[in-house]
Write an enzyme that holds these catalytic residues in place. Structure first.
Site, PDB file in Angstrom:
ATOM      1  CG  HIS A 184      15.150  75.323  -0.557  1.00  0.00           C
ATOM      2  ND1 HIS A 184      13.929  75.042   0.006  1.00  0.00           N
ATOM      3  CD2 HIS A 184      15.529  74.201  -1.225  1.00  0.00           C
ATOM      4  CE1 HIS A 184      13.570  73.802  -0.318  1.00  0.00           C
ATOM      5  NE2 HIS A 184      14.530  73.267  -1.059  1.00  0.00           N
ATOM      6  NE  ARG A 186      13.406  79.641  -4.797  1.00  0.00           N
ATOM      7  CZ  ARG A 186      12.690  79.230  -5.831  1.00  0.00           C
ATOM      8  NH1 ARG A 186      12.958  79.686  -7.044  1.00  0.00           N
ATOM      9  NH2 ARG A 186      11.720  78.366  -5.662  1.00  0.00           N
ATOM     10  CD  GLU A 187      13.584  78.618   0.649  1.00  0.00           C
ATOM     11  OE1 GLU A 187      13.860  78.148   1.766  1.00  0.00           O
ATOM     12  OE2 GLU A 187      12.985  77.968  -0.232  1.00  0.00           O
ATOM     13  NE  ARG A 244      13.104  73.886  -4.493  1.00  0.00           N
ATOM     14  CZ  ARG A 244      12.205  73.951  -3.505  1.00  0.00           C
ATOM     15  NH1 ARG A 244      11.829  75.112  -3.039  1.00  0.00           N
ATOM     16  NH2 ARG A 244      11.703  72.854  -2.982  1.00  0.00           N
ATOM     17  NE  ARG A 261      10.129  68.426  -2.923  1.00  0.00           N
ATOM     18  CZ  ARG A 261      10.044  69.505  -2.137  1.00  0.00           C
ATOM     19  NH1 ARG A 261      10.805  69.611  -1.069  1.00  0.00           N
ATOM     20  NH2 ARG A 261       9.170  70.469  -2.417  1.00  0.00           N
ATOM     21  CG  HIS A 312      12.929  75.829   4.218  1.00  0.00           C
ATOM     22  ND1 HIS A 312      13.302  75.340   2.992  1.00  0.00           N
ATOM     23  CD2 HIS A 312      13.375  74.935   5.132  1.00  0.00           C
ATOM     24  CE1 HIS A 312      13.945  74.194   3.144  1.00  0.00           C
ATOM     25  NE2 HIS A 312      14.009  73.916   4.436  1.00  0.00           N
ATOM     26  CB  SER A 313      11.594  82.325   3.313  1.00  0.00           C
ATOM     27  OG  SER A 313      12.294  82.527   2.098  1.00  0.00           O
ATOM     28  CE1 TYR A 364       4.754  73.990  -1.166  1.00  0.00           C
ATOM     29  CE2 TYR A 364       5.875  71.907  -1.486  1.00  0.00           C
ATOM     30  CZ  TYR A 364       5.916  73.260  -1.277  1.00  0.00           C
ATOM     31  OH  TYR A 364       7.115  73.884  -1.176  1.00  0.00           O
ATOM     32  CD  GLU A 386       8.440  77.123   3.835  1.00  0.00           C
ATOM     33  OE1 GLU A 386       9.027  78.107   3.364  1.00  0.00           O
ATOM     34  OE2 GLU A 386       8.585  75.968   3.402  1.00  0.00           O
TER      35      GLU A 386
HETATM   36  O1  0X9 Z   1       9.183  72.726  -0.737  1.00  0.00           O
HETATM   37  C1  0X9 Z   1       9.921  72.780   0.234  1.00  0.00           C
HETATM   38  O2  0X9 Z   1      10.961  72.143   0.323  1.00  0.00           O
HETATM   39  C2  0X9 Z   1       9.547  73.679   1.395  1.00  0.00           C
HETATM   40  N1  0X9 Z   1       9.021  74.915   0.937  1.00  0.00           N
HETATM   41  S1  0X9 Z   1      10.004  76.002   0.222  1.00  0.00           S
HETATM   42  O3  0X9 Z   1       9.193  77.085  -0.310  1.00  0.00           O
HETATM   43  N2  0X9 Z   1      10.917  76.628   1.342  1.00  0.00           N
HETATM   44  O4  0X9 Z   1      10.788  75.355  -0.754  1.00  0.00           O
HETATM   45  C3  0X9 Z   1       8.481  73.037   2.229  1.00  0.00           C
HETATM   46  C4  0X9 Z   1       8.692  71.650   2.658  1.00  0.00           C
HETATM   47  C5  0X9 Z   1       7.767  71.359   3.771  1.00  0.00           C
HETATM   48  N3  0X9 Z   1       6.782  70.388   3.635  1.00  0.00           N
HETATM   49  C6  0X9 Z   1       5.733  70.313   2.795  1.00  0.00           C
HETATM   50  N4  0X9 Z   1       5.543  71.058   1.798  1.00  0.00           N
HETATM   51  N5  0X9 Z   1       4.858  69.414   3.012  1.00  0.00           N
HETATM   52 ZN    ZN Z   2      12.881  76.247   1.225  1.00  0.00          ZN
END
Ligand code: 0X9
Ligand code: ZN
Length: 424
Positions: A184, A186-187, A244, A261, A312-313, A364, A386
């Site tokens: 990502h 911006r991190e 991002r 994703r 990540h952050s 989440y 994170e």
């Molecule tokens: O959303 C993401 O891809 C990650 N957080 S971020 O703020 N760096 O974008 C976290 C992914 C990890 N897994 C879960 N959220 N379950």
């Molecule tokens: Zn991230």
């Protein structure tokens, strides 16, 4: 005269930047997300997330000068929290003449330049390979840190130690560990921390007195991907600080796929979006992106993978699978033991106390993420870490926090590597 002119230039530049911050027209808004449907509407909107997650409860959004109607259209309660600097102000911010990866965030070119310095200074310990090319034509690099190398005999996965004092001695079967940065854009603290980890690994292998060295030599092959998303990172430096995703052209002036994703496990499920303008757009298909394809294909060529850590952050969390479902994997201890050991080592080193747990319940639900994919394919320990902070500055982590973040992350990595060398 020259000095006066220089002073004037500095004053004018500074006032431009400060001015840009005060009247940028960009704001942080907090919205009330009451249920899953509210959350999905936020995910599908093209408003950027200031929060690291969409939470039931409150979520902070980035609202630009032309975005206000979108905020209203969401139909959620909202409240302005603060002004934000113009997202492109970074390109004009004065920077030191000699940026240092411990004190400053580095541009993509500076970052790879530093890795190259390390490689050229340590030709027997570090090598690199281009694993892919981004949409905009940047190389995606993997750096190999040679604690051990595969033996010449292809019928065995045994390794040969490569550090100066023991070069040529056989090791136990090789196991790979992969460290990922820059998914990502911006991190910024994530690739910055991966740099510090890489430098510390090189130093460890050069130091006979370091207790971690024999463990690394015994069976571990280390691979670092410093910047998986160069296009996004460059964009975040030059054009839009809070970018991002990657920079796929989705058509209609809309760009970007969320690389976290786009992996296959659970792809298309909740916590991802099919809307191209969304910050969590999953892409048109599984592994549709050159960046995710590059890292997937590269990993498939490595000796058996025992661990993948994706930095990540922000949130200060150590997360393990699953992300795509709230049902935990059968064997939780594969992750809870090394995850909590990392956390404890970080605290013992004087670092912050990170929260550990399964991604879907600790942060989440998110589908198509790296950690679910690597765990699914390799059955290995697979973490998303994170880094700092917990929301005060969020993605805009001040440079004064670089060293403490790098140090605590290295303490965690040392622990993880030390334990990983004992894995079968
Ligand atoms: O959303 C993401 O891809 C990650 N957080 S971020 O703020 N760096 O974008 C976290 C992914 C990890 N897994 C879960 N959220 N379950
Ligand atoms: Zn991230």
């Amino acid at each position: 005269m020259i000095r006066i002119l220089r002073c004037l230039t500095v004053i004018v530049t500074l006032s431009l930047v400060v001015g840009a911050t005060a009247q940028s027209g960009w704001s942080r808004y907090r919205v009330l997300v009451s249920d899953y449907w509210d959350a999905q509407r936020v995910a599908d909107s093209s408003l950027g997330l200031f929060s690291d997650e969409i939470e039931i409860g409150f979520t902070d959004l980035i609202v630009g000068p032309k975005d206000f109607f979108q905020l209203v259209k969401l139909g959620l309660f909202y409240r302005k929290i603060s002004d934000l600097p113009r997202p492109d102000a970074w390109a004009n911010t004065p920077r030191p003449d000699y940026p240092d990866y411990k004190l400053n965030y580095l541009t993509f070119a500076e970052m790879i330049g530093q890795y190259e310095e390390w490689r050229l200074a340590n030709p027997t310990l570090v090598s690199r390979v281009q694993i892919g090319t981004s949409w905009n034509g940047y190389a995606i690099w993997a750096y190999r840190i040679y604690s051990a190398v595969p033996s010449e005999n292809p019928s065995t996965s045994f390794g040969v130690i490569n550090t100066p004092s023991k070069r040529g001695q056989f090791t136990a079967p090789l196991r790979s560990l992969v460290i990922l940065g820059g998914t990502h854009s911006r991190e910024w603290i994530a690739p910055s921390t991966v740099m510090a980890i890489t430098k510390n690994l090189i130093d460890t292998l050069k130091n006979p007195a370091d207790s971690l060295r024999p463990k690394l030599e015994s069976n571990l092959a280390l691979y670092v991907i410093p910047m998986l998303n160069p296009d996004g990172y460059v964009h975040s430096w030059t054009t839009f600080r809070m970018w991002r995703k990657n920079r796929r052209n989705n058509g209609g002036g809309v760009f970007g796929v969320d690389l976290n994703r786009n992996y296959s496990k659970g792809w298309g499920g909740s916590g991802s979006s099919g809307t191209t303008s969304s910050d969590t757009y999953r892409g048109p298909s599984v592994f549709s992106e050159p960046e995710t394809t590059a890292v997937r294909n590269y990993c498939l060529t490595l000796p058996p993978i025992k661990g993948v850590i994706d930095f990540h952050s922000y949130a200060e969390k150590i997360l393990w699978p699953w992300s795509y479902t709230t049902t935990p994997p059968v064997n939780v201890s594969v992750h809870s033991i090394p995850g909590n050991a990392m956390k404890n080592a970080m605290v013992a080193s004087g670092g912050n106390s990170y929260v550990t747990g399964m991604g879907s319940t600790t942060l989440y639900v998110a589908s198509g993420t790296s950690k679910d994919y690597y765990f699914d394919i390799y059955g290995c320990a697979s973490f998303t870490i994170e880094l700092r902070d917990t929301g005060t500055n969020g993605f805009l982590l001040p440079e004064s926090q670089i060293i403490p973040t790098q140090n605590e992350a290295w303490a965690g990595m040392r622990q993880f590597l030390s334990d990983a060398s004992a894995l079968p």
